[in-house]
Enzyme design. Structure first.
Site, PDB file in Angstrom:
ATOM      1  N   GLY A 226       0.821  -1.203   0.000  1.00 43.29           N
ATOM      2  CA  GLY A 226       0.000   0.000   0.000  1.00 43.29           C
ATOM      3  C   GLY A 226       0.852   1.248   0.000  1.00 43.29           C
ATOM      4  N   PRO A 227       0.249   2.371  -0.329  1.00 41.31           N
ATOM      5  CA  PRO A 227       0.993   3.629  -0.382  1.00 41.31           C
ATOM      6  C   PRO A 227       1.520   4.035   0.989  1.00 41.31           C
ATOM      7  CG  PRO A 227      -1.333   3.979  -0.908  1.00 41.31           C
ATOM      8  CD  PRO A 227      -1.153   2.527  -0.690  1.00 41.31           C
ATOM      9  N   PRO A 228       2.499   4.929   1.024  1.00 41.39           N
ATOM     10  CA  PRO A 228       3.082   5.316   2.308  1.00 41.39           C
ATOM     11  C   PRO A 228       2.065   5.982   3.232  1.00 41.39           C
ATOM     12  CG  PRO A 228       4.037   6.574   0.478  1.00 41.39           C
ATOM     13  CD  PRO A 228       3.140   5.561  -0.114  1.00 41.39           C
ATOM     14  N   GLY A 229       2.244   5.782   4.497  1.00 38.00           N
ATOM     15  CA  GLY A 229       1.407   6.462   5.477  1.00 38.00           C
ATOM     16  C   GLY A 229       0.050   5.855   5.697  1.00 38.00           C
ATOM     17  N   GLY A 231      -0.499   3.124   7.290  1.00 37.15           N
ATOM     18  CA  GLY A 231      -0.543   2.380   8.539  1.00 37.15           C
ATOM     19  C   GLY A 231       0.021   0.977   8.460  1.00 37.15           C
ATOM     20  N   THR A 233       3.236   0.047   8.988  1.00 39.58           N
ATOM     21  CA  THR A 233       4.081  -0.163  10.159  1.00 39.58           C
ATOM     22  C   THR A 233       3.217  -0.326  11.400  1.00 39.58           C
ATOM     23  OG1 THR A 233       5.596   1.368   9.103  1.00 39.58           O
ATOM     24  CG2 THR A 233       6.086   0.741  11.353  1.00 39.58           C
ATOM     25  N   GLU A 450     -14.931   7.591 -13.888  1.00 38.17           N
ATOM     26  CA  GLU A 450     -15.147   6.220 -13.399  1.00 38.17           C
ATOM     27  C   GLU A 450     -16.595   5.780 -13.605  1.00 38.17           C
ATOM     28  OE1 GLU A 450     -12.725   4.405 -12.795  1.00 38.17           O
ATOM     29  OE2 GLU A 450     -11.193   5.953 -12.595  1.00 38.17           O
ATOM     30  N   HIS A 453     -16.944   4.361 -17.033  1.00 38.13           N
ATOM     31  CA  HIS A 453     -16.578   2.941 -17.143  1.00 38.13           C
ATOM     32  C   HIS A 453     -17.708   2.073 -16.633  1.00 38.13           C
ATOM     33  CE1 HIS A 453     -12.448   3.583 -18.230  1.00 38.13           C
ATOM     34  NE2 HIS A 453     -12.127   4.194 -17.102  1.00 38.13           N
ATOM     35  N   ASP A 524      -5.912   4.198 -19.631  1.00 37.33           N
ATOM     36  CA  ASP A 524      -6.933   3.506 -20.419  1.00 37.33           C
ATOM     37  C   ASP A 524      -6.516   3.445 -21.879  1.00 37.33           C
ATOM     38  OD1 ASP A 524      -8.417   3.446 -18.129  1.00 37.33           O
ATOM     39  OD2 ASP A 524      -9.640   5.192 -18.662  1.00 37.33           O
TER      40      ASP A 524
HETATM   41  P1  ADP Z   1       3.341   3.226   6.569  1.00 37.31           P
HETATM   42  O1  ADP Z   1       4.178   2.239   7.293  1.00 37.31           O
HETATM   43  O2  ADP Z   1       2.215   2.601   5.798  1.00 37.31           O
HETATM   44  O3  ADP Z   1       4.110   4.192   5.723  1.00 37.31           O
HETATM   45  P2  ADP Z   1       2.800   4.137   9.201  1.00 37.31           P
HETATM   46  O4  ADP Z   1       2.269   2.908   9.802  1.00 37.31           O
HETATM   47  O5  ADP Z   1       4.213   4.483   9.510  1.00 37.31           O
HETATM   48  O6  ADP Z   1       2.595   4.129   7.641  1.00 37.31           O
HETATM   49  O7  ADP Z   1       1.846   5.329   9.603  1.00 37.31           O
HETATM   50  C1  ADP Z   1       2.341   6.546  10.037  1.00 37.31           C
HETATM   51  C2  ADP Z   1       1.417   7.153  11.050  1.00 37.31           C
HETATM   52  O8  ADP Z   1       0.187   7.482  10.455  1.00 37.31           O
HETATM   53  C3  ADP Z   1       1.077   6.215  12.175  1.00 37.31           C
HETATM   54  O9  ADP Z   1       2.015   6.287  13.189  1.00 37.31           O
HETATM   55  C4  ADP Z   1      -0.287   6.728  12.630  1.00 37.31           C
HETATM   56  O10 ADP Z   1      -0.151   7.798  13.506  1.00 37.31           O
HETATM   57  C5  ADP Z   1      -0.881   7.254  11.352  1.00 37.31           C
HETATM   58  N1  ADP Z   1      -1.785   6.286  10.739  1.00 37.31           N
HETATM   59  C6  ADP Z   1      -1.657   5.732   9.507  1.00 37.31           C
HETATM   60  N2  ADP Z   1      -2.667   4.894   9.244  1.00 37.31           N
HETATM   61  C7  ADP Z   1      -3.460   4.901  10.335  1.00 37.31           C
HETATM   62  C8  ADP Z   1      -4.664   4.225  10.677  1.00 37.31           C
HETATM   63  N3  ADP Z   1      -5.269   3.376   9.840  1.00 37.31           N
HETATM   64  N4  ADP Z   1      -5.210   4.479  11.881  1.00 37.31           N
HETATM   65  C9  ADP Z   1      -4.613   5.324  12.732  1.00 37.31           C
HETATM   66  N5  ADP Z   1      -3.486   5.973  12.476  1.00 37.31           N
HETATM   67  C10 ADP Z   1      -2.895   5.794  11.289  1.00 37.31           C
HETATM   68 ZN    ZN Z   2     -10.333   5.180 -16.823  1.00 35.21          ZN
END
Ligand code: ADP
Ligand code: ZN
Length: 658
Positions: A226-229, A231, A233, A450, A453, A524
């Protein structure tokens, strides 16, 4: 336990030590290597003169501080020194101090005259032994110093664990029980699907015997995609927290160093540490840094170091038994570039998708991150979630924190709505280049695209049945329509044309309902073009070039197996085919204009809509297909279908049109 004894720490062979020993040996050799050829004896001046008169002395050096060195003939050495056998290359020598230089010179001339001394008399400056020593050793000190400095810099410096002796050590951070606040599934908002899948891993860690007693094998690894951020980790930490086991966290890029062998040695070290702590979880973020597909073209040469590291990782994963209690969780946002070997059974055979949150999930995430804040009455979670399309969990956490900072800066008692709006603006302003954050206008365009489609695929008999449509950005796509491809070994021309029409439906909707077209349809178009070329040049599906296949097996040959004229015909036929389907799509859309508009509106509101929602708008699909049953029972449809065909066939997974 039996394996406790096996874990006695052996001094580990490492390249660092090897270099140190070689360096030290060279140094010693250089310093003392040539001194052993001297055999030296201190004598009184009178004794020395006696030796000279006896004719034992070969040559003499007088130093400026009146020290004197007299080399003795080898065959006379037996008289002077007690031992007789003198090794080859050794110069016996007597040292002494003279009282008066003039007297000594006079004495030597006398001895020369009467033939007792035939050698030479030299004058020299006393070598400065300490200075000489320094000059000998100084370059080495400098070189070794610079080297240590570089090593320290390169092995990450900070964190207090860098340094020469630790290059080969893994840099994993260990989160053990007690040294961190425990993270559980409650801290991960949304991501229900992903959570469901990782819950199983928690179970494996907690009660392995339940699974092993039945002869099952516990998976060794799971891949969070999945994309960064989003969750990933956090999810991995929650698994460790729920199972109450230690958690090793490391980034794939930590394995990559300039030195050959370092990455592999770090992998080894990581797994060694993990085995000591088992059961535990190893989390490798950004696994693509090491796990990228190994070079396919042998001529290009590859990044050998990265490949070594990857190989070591594979070896380690194969090496530990299934029930040793180590589970490796890796994260990436590009599963498609990973080496196939990593994804094979027994390694990262589970892929868990962690996508950007949709509207409802964003609400959940907001709830988590708003809870520690002091909120004003004006704040509504619902509005906040609506204002943040395309935000990841990390972005939302960031918004909440930023809002609190803004409120504090304005000396407010509580964080209010305006603070959040400002924070969102700031994040969007700052994030534009980083993640995909959409403006309202863009969101509308994507929804119309979308919905195009979706509408077309609904009304074409042979188009793949729709599963869901989203306008949540995912990977590089801004929105997506998901289809379930039929399980089929051969595809008819009608099926392909219908598919092409549905794929063109996005752009057609943009043109028909917005008035101008956008780059959003590039993906597309690329697919449609490839498909049309495939149909015409390979599958012989056009009228002008019927039953001809110009498929060229050799991808490195640039010779086309057809003439210029045929090439032109192919081009024209491709044009014609795509244009026909595009017109057909526009026609269909005009026919179902109201339904399409309703669909687009619903999409804007909910961000994800499913086949049922489309059914509510358009009524039951006029054609039923058996693939709906397949979807209900099993998602892994048509594994081999795609490859069996010469034409471009979309992937075996649910097909997605961006
Ligand atoms: P990734 O590893 O996908 O890049 P992280 O797990 O490091 O992202 O997420 C970074 C921060 O974003 C987490 O510490 C949290 O504070 C917040 N976060 C991301 N996704 C969620 C989620 N689903 N629920 C709550 N907090 C989230
Ligand atoms: Zn399209």
């Amino acid at each position: 336990m039996a394996n406790k004894n096996l874990n006695i720490k052996k001094p580990k062979f490492s390249f660092t030590w090897f270099y140190m020993v070689v360096g030290g040996a060279l140094l010693l050799f250089y310093l003392f290597g040539d001194n052993k050829e001297n055999m030296v004896m201190q004598k009184e001046y009178s004794e020395l003169t006696e030796l000279i008169t006896k004719g034992y002395v070969e040559r003499i050096t007088v130093y400026d501080n009146d020290d004197i060195e007299a080399y003795i003939y080898k065959d006379s050495a037996g008289y002077v020194f007690k031992e007789k056998n003198i090794a080859k290359g050794v110069h016996p020598m007597v040292v002494s101090t003279i009282g008066s230089r003039d007297n000594f010179e006079k004495f030597i001339f006398e001895q020369k005259d009467n033939g007792n001394f035939k050698g030479t008399l030299n004058y020299d400056k006393k070598p400065d032994y300490l200075g000489g020593f320094l000059w000998n050793i100084l370059p080495f000190v400098v070189i070794v110093g610079v080297w240590i400095f570089l090593m320290r810099k390169m092995s990450g410096g900070g964190g207090g664990q860098g340094g020469v002796f630790n290059v080969g050590k893994s840099q994993a951070k260990l989160f053990d029980k007690g040294n961190q606040p425990k993270i559980t599934f409650k801290d991960v908002a949304g991501q229900e699907g992903a959570k469901q899948e990782v819950k199983e891993i928690v179970d494996f860690l907690k009660n392995p015997q339940v699974y092993t007693e039945l002869g099952g094998k516990i998976p060794k690894g799971a891949l969070l995609v999945g994309p960064p951020g989003t969750g990933k980790t956090l999810l991995a930490k929650a698994v460790a927290g729920e199972a109450n086991v230690p958690f090793f966290s490391m980034s794939g890029s930590d394995f990559v160093e300039m030195f050959v062998g370092v990455g592999a040695s770090r992998v080894r070290d990581l797994f060694r540490q993990a085995k000591e702590k088992a059961p535990c979880i190893i989390f490798i973020d950004e696994i693509d840094a090491v796990g990228r597909a190994r070079g396919k073209n042998p001529n290009m040469g590859g990044n050998d170091e990265r490949e070594n590291t990857l190989n070591q990782l594979l070896t380690e994963m194969d090496g530990f038994g299934t029930n040793s209690g180590i589970i490796v969780i890796a994260a990436t946002n590009r599963a498609d570039i990973l080496d196939k070997a990593l994804l094979r059974a027994g390694r990262f055979d589970r892929q868990i998708h962690v996508d950007l949150p949709d509207l409802n999930e964003r609400k959940e995430v907001f709830k988590v991150h708003l809870s520690p804040l002091k909120l004003d009455q004006s704040v509504e979670i619902d509005t906040l979630a609506r204002q943040t399309p395309g935000f990841s969990g990390a972005d939302i956490a960031n918004v909440c924190n930023e809002a609190a900072l803004i409120a504090a800066r304005n000396q407010k008692k509580a964080v209010d709505k305006q603070d959040f709006l400002d924070a969102i603006d700031r994040i969007i302003g700052g994030l534009e280049k980083k993640t995909k954050v959409m403006t309202q206008k863009e969101k509308e365009t994507i929804a119309i695209h979308e919905a195009g489609h979706a509408t077309i695929s609904w009304f074409l008999e042979h188009a793949n049945p729709l599963i869901k449509v989203t306008i949540v950005p995912r990977g590089r796509a801004l929105g997506a329509a998901w289809y379930m491809p039929e399980e089929r070994q051969i595809t008819t021309k009608e099926q392909m044309l219908d598919e092409m029409c549905a794929t063109l439906g996005g752009r057609a909707a943009e043109e028909a309902f917005i008035g101008h077209i956008s780059t959003g349809a590039m993906n597309d178009l690329e697919r449609v073009t490839k498909q049309a070329y495939g149909m015409i040049a390979y599958a012989g599906m056009s009228d002008k070039l019927s039953n001809l296949c110009y498929y060229n097996n050799n991808e490195y040959s640039f010779n086309r197996p057809y003439s210029e004229k045929t090439a032109e015909t192919i081009d024209n036929e491709v044009h014609k085919m795509i244009n026909e389907q595009y017109e057909r799509a526009k026609e269909l859309l005009r026919e179902h204009k109201e339904g399409h508009a309703e669909l687009a509106k619903l999409l804007m509101e909910r961000e994800v809509i499913f086949a049922e929602d489309v059914e509510k708008i358009f009524g039951k699909r006029p054609w039923t297909s058996r693939s709906e049953e397949i979807f209900a029972s099993n998602e892994n449809v048509a594994e081999e279908t795609a490859q069996a065909e010469a034409t471009e066939q979309p992937e075996a997974e649910p097909t997605v049109t961006a």
